[in-house]
Motif scaffolding. Structure first.
Motif: not given
Ligand code: SAM
Length: 313
Positions: A91-98, A117-123
């Motif tokens: 959650k703390a890492l830049p989303k599109s970077n990994f 994971m998909k529920k907590a972080m859909p992107d």
């Protein structure tokens, strides 16, 4: 018959045929074992999860600075389990970077992790690998730099020679600049360590005995679980915790799929798990013949547990 045996069957046959009987700890993790391990992690005695969780929640910014790359990277987690600690870093890492690539031999654990994971972080970009550690790394050949997570002191489930070989094999799979975030339980006194492997609610006992239940179910065996007891031991000078299953009487067990029987004397033990505890000199020794170097050594406030950042040079 031998040709048709599964790897599990062969490992059980080989382990129980030794003078000092053993069963590999990786077979703990079927659906029941996964569920019991989550319960163990929630017990007050199992300080390992709380200690590593403290690092992942209170030192997140520091971790991000140490493990992030200036371009897109593959974040591979070996033996990801339920990912409860990892999610704080993700959650703390830049989303599109990994891209997150959790690896686990338990398909059940991976399915649950993926849903969570998909529920907590859909992107979140996620690609699961239901494979052994190194088979998974080998199928992840991209140009992206790699960050490999190996948490929960899972390295400690290997004897030192095996751990050394594991780290050297891991280093060979990495390129210069790739990183490893390695979670290790530190050496400390027996009164803290031993209860972690013998919780009052009995989940560790059930977890250990679940190996025999699994053999009964998958290999048509007739282990009587009431005739074996969970026996944890901790050697404080060496810093090694061991778990055994102890036969409470003379008995014979038949394993139909193997077409053989195994005898157990009263008091005879099956070694099921090792949980190595570490300090800095031991870690230095384990990585000395690899190209990995320690970039950071982060501990929780009680100094029970360390998350170490290694970089390939
Ligand atoms: C002790 S749990 C730790 C889970 C998680 N890393 C944590 O820190 O909470 C170990 C996990 O590694 C998986 N595992 C064990 N041996 C493995 C192997 N050889 N290859 C891939 N996964 C493995 C198990 O299925 C289990 O989910």
């Amino acid at each position: 018959m031998i040709e048709t045996l599964t790897e599990f069957a062969k490992d059980v046959r080989d382990g129980l045929s030794k003078d000092n009987k053993t069963l590999p700890s990786r077979y703990f993790y079927d659906e029941i074992g996964d569920d019991l391990f989550v319960k163990i992690m929630d017990t007050p005695e199992y300080y390992l999860t709380d200690s590593e969780m403290e690092i992942f929640t209170d030192r997140t910014d520091e971790l991000v600075k140490l493990v992030n790359f200036d371009r897109k990277f593959d974040l591979i987690e070996l033996g990801a389990g339920d990912g409860t600690k990892t999610i704080h870093l993700l959650k703390a890492l830049p989303k599109s970077n990994f891209k997150y690539i959790p690896v686990d031999i338990s398909s059940n654990a991976l399915d649950l992790l993926s849903q969570r994971m998909k529920k907590a972080m859909p992107d979140l970009e996620i690609e699961t690998r239901n494979l052994e550690y190194f088979s998974a790394i080998k199928t992840t050949e991209s140009e992206n730099p790699k960050l490999v997570l190996f948490l929960g002191s899972s390295l400690g489930n290997m004897l030192d020679d095996r751990a050394k070989e594991f780290l050297s094999q891991l280093a060979k799979c990495l390129r210069k600049g790739d990183k490893v975030l390695l979670g290790l339980d530190l050496k400390k006194s027996a009164d803290i360590i031993l209860p972690a492997y013998n919780d009052a609610q009995g989940f560790t006992r059930e977890f250990n005995l679940n190996l025999l239940r699994r053999i009964n179910e998958e290999l048509e065996a007739d282990f009587d679980l009431s005739k074996f007891e969970h026996q944890p031991v901790y050697d404080e000078t060496k810093g090694i915790a061991l778990s055994y299953l102890r036969s409470t009487e003379d008995q014979t067990v038949n394993i139909s799929c193997l077409g053989c029987t195994f005898s157990f004397a009263e008091g005879e033990v099956i070694h099921t798990e090792i949980s190595r505890k570490y300090d800095r000199p031991l870690v230095d020794q384990l990585i000395e013949s690899t190209d990995l170097e320690i970039e950071a050594w982060i501990t929780d406030s009680k100094e029970y547990f360390a998350d170490i950042i290694l970089e390939k040079h």
